[in-house]
Write an enzyme that holds these catalytic residues in place. Structure first.
Site, PDB file in Angstrom:
ATOM      1  N   LEU A 184       6.544   4.868 -10.931  1.00  0.00           N
ATOM      2  CA  LEU A 184       8.035   5.465 -10.656  1.00  0.00           C
ATOM      3  C   LEU A 184       9.106   4.367 -10.867  1.00  0.00           C
ATOM      4  CD1 LEU A 184       6.916   7.176  -7.280  1.00  0.00           C
ATOM      5  CD2 LEU A 184       7.295   8.304  -9.185  1.00  0.00           C
ATOM      6  N   SER A 236       1.613   0.040  -0.505  1.00  0.00           N
ATOM      7  CA  SER A 236       1.153   0.467   0.946  1.00  0.00           C
ATOM      8  C   SER A 236      -0.069  -0.062   1.361  1.00  0.00           C
ATOM      9  CB  SER A 236       0.950   2.076   0.910  1.00  0.00           C
ATOM     10  OG  SER A 236      -0.283   2.159   0.069  1.00  0.00           O
ATOM     11  N   GLU A 257       1.732  -7.842   0.189  1.00  0.00           N
ATOM     12  CA  GLU A 257       2.975  -7.449   1.004  1.00  0.00           C
ATOM     13  C   GLU A 257       2.818  -5.770   1.267  1.00  0.00           C
ATOM     14  OE1 GLU A 257       5.544  -8.984  -1.798  1.00  0.00           O
ATOM     15  OE2 GLU A 257       4.933 -10.967  -1.775  1.00  0.00           O
ATOM     16  N   CYS A 291      10.466  -1.923   3.189  1.00  0.00           N
ATOM     17  CA  CYS A 291       9.302  -2.313   4.056  1.00  0.00           C
ATOM     18  C   CYS A 291       9.754  -2.801   5.203  1.00  0.00           C
ATOM     19  CB  CYS A 291       8.413  -3.060   3.111  1.00  0.00           C
ATOM     20  SG  CYS A 291       9.383  -4.526   2.754  1.00  0.00           S
TER      21      CYS A 291
HETATM   22  P1  NAD Z   1       1.443   2.292  -3.482  1.00  0.00           P
HETATM   23  O1  NAD Z   1       0.512   1.593  -2.600  1.00  0.00           O
HETATM   24  O2  NAD Z   1       1.353   3.809  -3.447  1.00  0.00           O
HETATM   25  O3  NAD Z   1       1.647   1.733  -4.872  1.00  0.00           O
HETATM   26  C1  NAD Z   1       1.856   0.260  -5.183  1.00  0.00           C
HETATM   27  C2  NAD Z   1       1.415  -0.177  -6.434  1.00  0.00           C
HETATM   28  O4  NAD Z   1      -0.095   0.029  -6.441  1.00  0.00           O
HETATM   29  C3  NAD Z   1       1.652   0.870  -7.722  1.00  0.00           C
HETATM   30  O5  NAD Z   1       1.925  -0.177  -8.728  1.00  0.00           O
HETATM   31  C4  NAD Z   1       0.679   1.793  -7.722  1.00  0.00           C
HETATM   32  O6  NAD Z   1       0.590   2.416  -9.000  1.00  0.00           O
HETATM   33  C5  NAD Z   1      -0.439   0.639  -7.658  1.00  0.00           C
HETATM   34  N1  NAD Z   1      -1.755   1.266  -7.241  1.00  0.00           N
HETATM   35  C6  NAD Z   1      -2.174   2.585  -6.634  1.00  0.00           C
HETATM   36  N2  NAD Z   1      -3.375   2.913  -6.496  1.00  0.00           N
HETATM   37  C7  NAD Z   1      -4.051   1.806  -7.063  1.00  0.00           C
HETATM   38  C8  NAD Z   1      -5.466   1.203  -7.113  1.00  0.00           C
HETATM   39  N3  NAD Z   1      -6.278   1.944  -6.807  1.00  0.00           N
HETATM   40  N4  NAD Z   1      -5.636  -0.075  -7.452  1.00  0.00           N
HETATM   41  C9  NAD Z   1      -4.589  -0.936  -7.824  1.00  0.00           C
HETATM   42  N5  NAD Z   1      -3.296  -0.503  -7.954  1.00  0.00           N
HETATM   43  C10 NAD Z   1      -2.912   0.718  -7.394  1.00  0.00           C
HETATM   44  O7  NAD Z   1       3.019   1.915  -2.981  1.00  0.00           O
HETATM   45  P2  NAD Z   1       4.466   2.591  -3.342  1.00  0.00           P
HETATM   46  O8  NAD Z   1       4.404   4.081  -2.832  1.00  0.00           O
HETATM   47  O9  NAD Z   1       4.778   2.163  -4.714  1.00  0.00           O
HETATM   48  O10 NAD Z   1       5.560   1.606  -2.454  1.00  0.00           O
HETATM   49  C11 NAD Z   1       5.856   1.930  -1.074  1.00  0.00           C
HETATM   50  C12 NAD Z   1       5.110   0.996  -0.202  1.00  0.00           C
HETATM   51  O11 NAD Z   1       5.318  -0.481  -0.667  1.00  0.00           O
HETATM   52  C13 NAD Z   1       5.524   1.010   1.267  1.00  0.00           C
HETATM   53  O12 NAD Z   1       4.366   0.991   2.256  1.00  0.00           O
HETATM   54  C14 NAD Z   1       6.321  -0.169   1.505  1.00  0.00           C
HETATM   55  O13 NAD Z   1       6.338  -0.682   2.839  1.00  0.00           O
HETATM   56  C15 NAD Z   1       5.499  -1.084   0.563  1.00  0.00           C
HETATM   57  N6  NAD Z   1       6.280  -2.399   0.324  1.00  0.00           N
HETATM   58  C16 NAD Z   1       6.089  -3.457   0.918  1.00  0.00           C
HETATM   59  C17 NAD Z   1       6.841  -4.721   0.832  1.00  0.00           C
HETATM   60  C18 NAD Z   1       6.602  -5.799   1.521  1.00  0.00           C
HETATM   61  O14 NAD Z   1       7.191  -6.926   1.007  1.00  0.00           O
HETATM   62  N7  NAD Z   1       5.766  -6.089   2.489  1.00  0.00           N
HETATM   63  C19 NAD Z   1       7.999  -4.417  -0.016  1.00  0.00           C
HETATM   64  C20 NAD Z   1       8.307  -3.332  -0.862  1.00  0.00           C
HETATM   65  C21 NAD Z   1       7.429  -2.118  -0.626  1.00  0.00           C
END
Ligand code: NAD
Length: 490
Positions: A184, A236, A257, A291
């Protein structure tokens, strides 16, 4: 998208995917295509990891601290030159409002200085002197060395920050990297790749950047590649758990994270004139897609009525619209899928008995934005601490107000989710804030309007389901290093 060709970076070259596939990235604000981007498959992952492996194993990248520092300075200079471009890319692909986007790009680029200094000034070898007590007597030196190939997997929200807060320490510490961007938010990372190739001496293979339309496929290929030594993941809790499971094969390190549901505690002695604008604004920052944003507002019963009335006014006045417009407070959410998820959680909140005060539906916007993903800033009062909307991360501009009657109850509610990322306290009494902070299960606590996750020289991260390890600070740098002790007879 204008000025972005959407090619990936593999082994020092800007490239298309091996199978020459591309996918379309849509604007969250208009729903129109922004352009198309390289759509990697497993073969591209193999090529990127192979390049990173060679760069780590066969060059002096990991040991030439001064060279790394010079390369990172070049990168910082180049990113400063292109700050307006990265601001606009982040607005276009993630819907971040213009002022916030500019501030993020500036702070994160300036903040690189901390890791750039560490690259050369960090004590990679520390003598522990001669052993005492046990025989024989040895000289001991503890060396800190990079892990090797770092797999960096990132989320789409605030993509400039999320990507740079991984890439900078990973390579500053001497690792080589394969960065997998979110489907995205591909353009921030492909543009980063272009800058690295065009404007720095970072050797080929040290940084590799992959984009793909499929959410999981190349992430799975990356975590399944045994040549990757460690993973740093932002996303996530569910996906982070999956990454950790995959990293267990080969007992590889993870730094995670993850999600949050941070509490903001408004004590009975809070200065409401300062605390309320902060609480309302922060809940809607990045359209609530952050987050560590304070999404649960815990209010002492003595202030409850006044707080709810004033927040109702605040939320009613929030301007939703074009993120490129400087007068806009809240832009779109990232996608229709995410909008629908938020609407379902709002419906759950209403069904669960919370009092909906403002919003709750799709925001009205100008005609040219009608195809975008819009949500009204939404305010709930009388939310039960265990309600779904008080427990689940919503990732939208939705604030839940919860009443409490004692400090002990506030702490219990604040700690009563599976998460532990940030927490916030509003009070006129600093000693009370400090006492309370020590009882909160969170990786960072901000008092009286302080935002606890913006400074590059102090660690930030979560506990429990919010993560493992830290970014920023010395701790964040050391995530990318491991210890080796060298022992010789004295
Ligand atoms: P997501 O978990 O859907 O995706 C994160 C990344 O993981 C993406 O690049 C995605 O393509 C990849 N991914 C998906 N499935 C995978 C797999 N099976 N193996 C390896 N990689 C995979 O999260 P999102 O919707 O992109 O982001 C939102 C989330 O991120 C929220 O929960 C938010 O709280 C969190 N976030 C946390 C922080 C922090 O510092 N704690 C910062 C920013 C966002």
């Amino acid at each position: 998208m204008t000025g972005c060709d959407g090619r990936m970076l593999i082994d020092g070259q800007l490239v298309e995917a091996a199978e020459r596939r591309r996918y379309v990235k849509f604007s969250p604000a208009t729903g129109q295509p922004l352009g198309d981007v390289a759509d990697a498959g497993p073969a591209d992952v193999r090529a990127a990891v192979g390049a990173a492996r060679r760069a780590f194993d066969e060059t002096d990248w990991s040991t030439n601290h001064a060279f790394r520092q010079r390369c990172l300075r070049q990168l910082q200079d180049a990113l400063r030159e292109e700050a307006d471009h990265f601001r606009d890319v982040q607005i276009a692909e993630a819907g971040v409002t213009v002022g916030t986007s500019a501030g993020l790009v500036k702070n994160v680029t300036d903040g690189m200085s901390f890791m750039i200094d560490m690259a050369a000034s960090y004590p990679y070898a520390r003598s522990h002197g001669r052993s005492t007590g046990a025989q024989p007597v040895y000289e001991r030196v503890v060396h800190k060395r990079p892990h090797g190939v770092a797999g960096l997997i990132t989320a789409w929200n605030a993509p400039y920050l999320v990507n740079m807060w991984k890439l900078t320490p990973a390579i500053a510490a001497g690792n080589t990297a394969v960065l997998k961007a979110s489907p995205l938010a591909p353009y921030t990372s492909t543009e980063l790749g272009r800058v690295i190739v065009q404007k720095t001496d970072i050797p080929r293979g040290v940084v590799n950047i992959l984009t793909s339309g499929d959410r999981a496929e190349i992430g799975e290929a990356l975590t399944g590649d045994a040549r990757v030594d460690m993973f740093s993941f932002t996303g996530s809790t569910k996906t982070g758990t999956r990454v950790m499971q995959r990293a267990a094969e080969g007992v590889r390190k993870v730094e995670l994270e993850l999600s949050g549901k941070s509490a903001n505690i408004l004590l009975d002695d809070a200065d409401l004139d300062a605390a309320l604008p902060f609480s309302g604004t922060m809940a809607c920052m990045l359209s609530g897609q952050g987050c560590a944003l304070p999404t649960r507002l815990l209010v002492h019963e003595s202030l409850y009525g006044e707080v709810v009335d004033r927040l109702t006014d605040h939320f009613s006045a929030v301007r939703v619209g074009d993120p490129f417009d400087a007068l806009t407070d809240v832009g779109p959410v990232i996608s229709d899928e995410q909008r629908n998820r938020i609407l379902a959680l709002i419906a759950d909140g209403i069904e669960g008995g919370a009092r909906l005060l403002v919003g709750g539906g799709i925001a009205q916007v100008d005609d040219h934005l009608k195809g975008g993903s819009w949500i009204e800033p939404t305010l709930f009062a009388d939310v039960a601490p265990d309600a779904v909307i008080a427990q689940r991360e919503i990732f939208g501009p939705v604030l839940s107000v919860i009443k409490f009657s004692s400090d002990a109850e506030a702490v219990r509610i604040a700690n009563g989710t599976e998460f532990g990322l940030a927490a916030y306290i509003q009070t006129r009494d600093p000693a009370r804030a400090a006492r309370l902070a020590m009882r909160l299960r969170a990786g960072a606590v901000g008092v009286n309007g302080a935002v606890p996750f913006t400074h590059p020289d102090v660690p930030f991260g979560g506990i429990r389901s919010s993560g493992l390890g830290r970014k920023n600070g010395v701790e964040g740098f050391e995530e990318y290093l491991q210890s080796m002790v060298l022992v010789t007879p004295a």
